[in-house]
Design an enzyme around this catalytic site. Structure first.
Site, short mmCIF file in Angstrom:
data_model
loop_
_atom_site.label_atom_id
_atom_site.label_comp_id
_atom_site.label_asym_id
_atom_site.label_seq_id
_atom_site.Cartn_x
_atom_site.Cartn_y
_atom_site.Cartn_z
N LEU A 102 0.84 -1.21 0.00
CA LEU A 102 0.00 0.00 0.00
C LEU A 102 0.86 1.25 0.00
CD1 LEU A 102 -2.67 -0.95 2.66
CD2 LEU A 102 -3.04 -0.72 0.22
N GLY A 103 2.05 1.13 0.59
CA GLY A 103 2.91 2.31 0.64
C GLY A 103 4.12 2.02 1.49
N GLY A 142 6.59 4.11 4.20
CA GLY A 142 6.79 5.38 4.90
C GLY A 142 8.07 5.36 5.69
N GLY A 143 8.20 6.34 6.57
CA GLY A 143 9.41 6.46 7.36
C GLY A 143 9.67 5.23 8.21
N PHE A 144 8.62 4.58 8.64
CA PHE A 144 8.80 3.49 9.57
C PHE A 144 8.81 2.11 8.93
CE2 PHE A 144 6.74 6.74 12.32
CZ PHE A 144 7.91 7.09 12.96
N GLY A 145 8.44 2.03 7.69
CA GLY A 145 8.46 0.73 7.05
C GLY A 145 7.38 0.62 5.99
N LYS A 153 1.70 -3.34 8.84
CA LYS A 153 2.88 -2.49 8.71
C LYS A 153 4.08 -3.25 9.24
CE LYS A 153 3.21 1.93 8.90
NZ LYS A 153 3.17 3.35 9.16
N ASP A 201 4.19 12.38 15.29
CA ASP A 201 4.40 12.44 13.85
C ASP A 201 3.10 12.81 13.13
OD1 ASP A 201 6.00 12.43 11.64
OD2 ASP A 201 6.04 10.25 11.40
#
Ligand SMILES: *[C@@H]1O[C@H](CO)[C@@H](O)[C@H](O)[C@H]1NC(C)=O
Ligand SMILES: *[C@@H]1O[C@H](CO)[C@@H](O)[C@H](O)[C@H]1NC(C)=O
Ligand SMILES: *[C@@H]1O[C@H](CO)[C@@H](O)[C@H](O)[C@H]1NC(C)=O
Ligand SMILES: *[C@@H]1O[C@H](CO)[C@@H](O)[C@H](O)[C@H]1NC(C)=O
Ligand SMILES: *[C@@H]1O[C@H](CO)[C@@H](O)[C@H](O)[C@H]1NC(C)=O
Length: 701
Positions: A385-386, A388-391, A408, A505
C-alpha cells in the site's frame, strides 16, 4: 434420495419438537410471542444468523467466538414483529399507530479470552431489517457504523438496542466498562447504569440491596426488557442466573423512553448483535423469549443448555490429539529424508517469531506471523500500500474472518521502548476513537515488528491533497471536516485517554481516510520507538521537516505542544493544498508558513487558499483555519493553543483570539535564535528573511 430427505425431515422434527419456539397467536390475533429455552434442534435452525453467529451442538447461540479479534455476529427471529397497534385507527400520530407494550427476556454470558478485559459487548436489538452486514465491529457492537451513527444519519436508523457493554468508549460517553444501556438510533446511550441488580433476598432501601454484576465474568445472567406502551416507560432488569427466572422487583433502569418516533412504521425484527474488538470474547445467548402485549413467556430452565466450557474442552482435545499425533509424528520423523528436514527448517525460519515473557499479558493481541504471511500472500509487492518512514505497509485479508487489514512492517532491533509502546497502545484495548486508526494487534520477529491496523480504503490524505494516484480534488467542506476529525483524534490522545499520548508524527501522510472519507490519525506513538537515544541524529529521524517544532531540535523532547505545532503545519497544508516545505532550485527552501504569514501581514490571507478550489469555499472557515494554523505554528510552545482550545475554535464554541504582530520583540527572537542549534536553521521562523523575524507574531489572549 427422496426417502432420505423424508427421514432427515422426521429426525429434525423429533429433535426439534421438544423445544420448538412456541409461537402464540391466541386471544384474537393481537398477541405475538415466542420462547426459545435453548436453541438446539430445529428451533435454533429457524434463527436468521450472520457474521460469526452459530448455534453450538449444545444449543447455545454463540454470536462471536474467541478465535480472533474484531468479529461481529447477528441472530434474528425469522418473522417480523408488528410493534404498532394496527387495530386502533384513531392514532395520535396521524398515520403511524401507537407502539404496543412488549417484553423480552434472555439469558446470556460473555466469556473473554482475557482474565481482566473483554471487548466489546452485545445488545438486544429491534431493527427494521435483518441485514446488519454494513455495521462495524468493536465499539459499534455490529449494530451501526461511523456513517450511520454519525450526525444527521442516526434519526433514520429506527433502531432500539439494549446494550451490555464491556468497554468504556469515550466517544459514546460510556459511563464505565461494565454497563447496561438503552440505545436509541445511536450507541450513545440515552440511559445507562453500571451492571447490577436489586437483590430481593436482602434488606435494602425499597426493593432489596444493590449488588454489582460483572458482565464479562463468564457467568450466565438474565435480562428483562419491559416496555409499557401507554406510559412510554422502558424497564431493564438484570439478575444472576441463580434467580432462575424470578425477576427482581426493582428494575435496574426504569425510564420514560418514547419509542413512537423510533420504531419503524412497518414491522421490525427482534434479535441480537454482538461484536468483539481487540480482545476476543464469546458472546452467548442461552435462552430467549418475547411477547407483544403481554409478559414474555417463562423460560424452561430445565432445557437451557450449559455454557461452553471451552478452555477445559480444548485442553482435553489437545491432549487427545497429541496422544495420537506424537507416535505418528515420531514415525514420520524416522522415515523422513534429509530433504524433508531441510524443508521443515526452511519453513520454520519463514514463520519464526520472537516472543518474550513480558508479552504473555498481551497474548490476545498477538497475531501469528503465519497468519499475516498468508493474509498478505507472503508480503507480495502487489499488496504493497505504501512505504513510509517506519516501514512498508501491505494490504491483507485475514483468512478466518475475511477482515481487510493493513499490515505495517517496522524494522526494529531492540526491545527498549517496544514494551512501553505495546502496553501503551495494545494491552488496554481502550485506546480507540473514531478518528484514530485502530490497531488490531501485533506480531514480533527478529529485528522486526508487525502492526496490524484497520484497513482504510481511501488511503492517505496527502495523496488526495496533492492529486497523486489520480485522486479527485477534495472540496472545502471535506477538508474542514478532516481538520476537525484529526483535531478530535489528537485531542483524545492528549487529554481524553487515561494517560497522555504524544503522537510525535502528525502530518498529512499519517492521516488516513476510510470508506466514508472520515479521517483517522495513524501511527501514534510509533515515533517513540526511535528516539530513546534522544541524540540529535535520532530526533532527526523522528520528525518530518516542516512539521518539527523548533524546541524539538533543541531538547529532543516531544510534548503535546510539539504535536500542536505539527498540527498547525497540517492545517496550512490542507487549506493551501501545498506541501509545508518545497525545495526550489532558484529560491532555495520555501516554507509554506512563511508564505501564509506574508499574506496575513498584507491582510489577504485568503489568497493562500488552494487555488484549485476556484474560490468555492467558506471564507470565514478558511480564514479561521489559516489563522489557527499560524497560532499553532508559533515558535514558542507557550504561545500555542492546546488541542482542547483548538477544538473549541474549530467547533465555533470559542472565538479565535486576534493574532497581533506586535508581541514578539526582536530581542526575544534573537535569544531564541542563539539557543537554536544548527538544525533549527531549517525552521521557518529563523530561516528566511529578517522581516519575518522582526515582526513575528504573537497571540493576544
Ligand atoms: C400529527 O398530528 C399532530 C397533532 O395530533 C400534529 O401536532 C403533528 O404536526 C402532525 N404531524 C404530521 C407529520 O402531520
Ligand atoms: C454503514 O452502514 C450502512 C447501513 O448498514 C451501509 O449502507 C453503509 O454502507 C455502511 N458504511 C460503511 C462505510 O461501511
Ligand atoms: C459496585 O460498582 C461500583 C462501580 O461501578 C463501585 O463504585 C462500587 O464500590 C461497587 N460496589 C461493591 C459493593 O462492590
Ligand atoms: C417499570 O418499573 C416501575 C418501577 O420502577 C414499575 O412501576 C412499572 O410498572 C414497570 N413497568 C413495566 C412495563 O414493567
Ligand atoms: C433512568 O432510570 C434510572 C434508574 O431507574 C435513574 O437512576 C436515572 O436517573 C433515570 N434517568 C433519567 C434521565 O430519568
Amino acid at each position: 434420495m427422496p426417502s432420505f430427505l423424508v427421514v432427515a425431515f422426521f429426525v429434525l422434527l423429533c429433535l426439534g419438537l421438544n423445544n420448538l419456539p412456541a409461537l402464540g397467536d391466541a386471544g384474537g390475533g393481537n398477541e405475538y410471542s415466542f420462547v426459545y429455552s435453548g436453541f438446539g434442534g430445529a428451533t435454533g435452525a429457524s434463527l436468521v444468523l450472520d457474521g460469526t453467529a452459530t448455534v453450538t451442538r449444545e444449543g447455545v447461540l454463540k454470536l462471536t467466538n474467541d478465535e480472533q479479534a474484531n468479529l461481529k455476529g447477528h441472530a434474528f427471529h425469522p418473522t417480523p414483529v408488528q410493534f404498532r397497534d394496527s387495530s386502533s385507527s384513531s392514532s395520535p400520530n396521524n398515520g403511524t399507530a401507537a407502539v404496543r407494550s412488549f417484553s423480552a427476556t434472555f439469558v446470556f454470558a460473555i466469556i473473554s479470552a482475557s482474565t481482566y478485559w473483554s471487548s466489546d459487548g452485545m445488545a438486544f436489538v429491534v431493527s427494521p431489517g435483518k441485514d446488519l452486514s454494513g455495521a462495524s465491529s468493536a465499539q459499534y457492537l455490529g449494530l451501526l457504523n461511523s456513517t450511520s451513527d454519525g450526525p444527521g444519519a442516526a434519526a433514520s436508523n429506527h433502531v432500539l438496542a439494549v446494550e451490555l457493554d464491556t468497554v468504556m468508549n469515550v466517544e459514546f460517553q460510556d459511563i464505565d466498562n461494565n454497563h447496561v444501556g438503552v440505545d436509541v438510533n445511536t450507541l450513545s446511550s440515552v440511559h445507562s447504569r453500571a451492571a447490577a441488580f436489586y437483590d430481593d433476598d436482602t434488606e435494602g432501601g425499597g426493593g432489596g440491596a444493590w449488588k454489582n454484576l460483572t458482565l464479562s465474568s463468564g457467568d450466565a445472567m438474565q435480562v428483562w426488557i419491559d416496555y409499557d406502551g401507554e406510559a412510554k416507560q422502558l424497564n431493564v432488569t438484570l439478575a444472576p442466573i441463580a434467580t432462575r427466572g424470578v425477576k427482581p422487583s426493582r428494575p435496574l433502569l426504569s425510564n420514560v423512553t418514547d419509542l413512537s418516533a423510533v420504531l419503524a412504521a412497518q414491522a421490525s425484527y427482534v434479535g441480537f448483535s454482538a461484536a468483539t474488538g481487540p480482545i476476543p470474547s464469546q458472546h452467548c445467548v442461552l435462552a430467549w423469549s418475547f411477547a407483544v402485549d403481554g409478559p414474555a413467556p417463562p423460560i424452561d430452565f430445565s432445557k437451557v443448555p450449559k455454557l461452553p466450557d471451552d478452555t477445559a474442552g480444548r485442553r482435553e482435545a489437545l491432549v487427545r490429539e497429541l496422544e495420537i499425533a506424537l507416535p505418528v509424528a515420531a514415525f514420520v520423523l524416522v522415515l523422513a529424508t534429509c530433504v524433508t528436514v531441510v524443508l521443515l527448517v526452511r519453513r520454520h525460519l519463514t514463520y519464526a517469531e520472537l516472543r518474550e515473557d513480558w508479552e504473555v499479558e498481551f497474548g490476545p493481541h498477538r497475531f501469528a506471523y503465519r497468519e499475516l504471511f498468508r493474509a498478505t500472500d507472503g508480503f507480495k509487492s502487489k499488496h504493497l500500500l505504501g512505504a513510509g518512514g517506519f516501514g512498508k505497509v501491505f494490504k491483507g485479508v485475514l483468512s478466518k474472518s475475511g477482515t481487510e487489514v493493513a499490515v505495517k512492517r517496522v524494522s526494529h532491533d531492540s526491545t527498549q521502548g517496544l514494551r512501553e509502546f505495546i502496553s501503551e497502545v495494545v494491552s488496554i484495548g481502550h485506546l480507540r476513537h473514531r478518528n484514530l486508526v485502530q490497531l488490531l494487534g501485533y506480531c514480533r520477529r527478529k529485528g522486526e515488528l508487525l502492526l496490524v491496523y484497520d484497513y482504510m480504503p481511501n488511503g492517505s490524505l496527502d495523496k488526495h491533497l496533492h492529486g497523486e494516484d489520480g485522486k479527485p480534488l477534495l472540496e472545502w467542506a471535506q477538508r474542514f471536516q478532516i481538520v476537525k476529525d484529526v483535531a478530535s483524534g489528537l485531542f483524545y490522545l492528549h487529554e481524553k485517554w487515561e494517560q497522555v499520548v504524544v503522537h510525535r508524527d502528525v502530518k498529512a501522510s499519517n492521516v488516513l481516510l476510510d470508506g466514508g472519507m472520515v479521517a483517522h490519525l495513524g501511527d501514534f506513538g510509533l515515533a517513540r520507538l526511535y528516539d530513546h537515544g534522544a541524540d540529535l541524529q535520532t530526533t532527526h529521524v523522528v520528525g518530518t521537516t516542516g512539521y518539527m517544532a523548533p524546541e524539538l531540535s533543541r531538547t529532543g523532547k516531544a510534548s503535546p505542544l510539539t504535536d500542536v505545532f505539527a498540527f498547525g503545519t497540517f492545517l496550512l497544508e490542507v487549506t493551501c493544498g501545498r506541501r509545508p516545505v518545497v525545495d526550489t532550485v532558484r529560491h532555495g527552501r520555501k516554507m509554506l508558513v512563511d508564505r501564509v504569514l506574508e499574506y496575513w501581514r498584507r491582510g489577504s490571507i485568503e489568497e493562500t487558499v488552494d487555488s484549485r478550489l476556484r474560490g468555492d469555499y467558506n471564507l470565514d472557515e478558511a480564514r479561521m483555519v489559516l489563522t489557527l494554523g499560524l497560532m499553532c505554528s508559533h515558535p514558542f510552545p507557550a504561545e500555542r493553543p492546546t488541542m482542547r482550545q483548538v477544538m473549541q475554535y474549530l467547533d465555533g464554541d470559542a472565538p479565535l483570539p486576534e493574532l497581533t504582530p506586535a508581541g514578539i520583540s526582536l530581542l526575544s527572537l534573537m535569544q531564541s535564535q542563539t539557543s537554536f542549534d544548527q538544525s533549527a536553521l531549517q525552521y521557518p521562523w529563523s530561516g528566511t528573511s529578517m522581516g519575518t523575524m522582526t515582526s513575528g507574531i504573537s497571540v493576544g489572549r
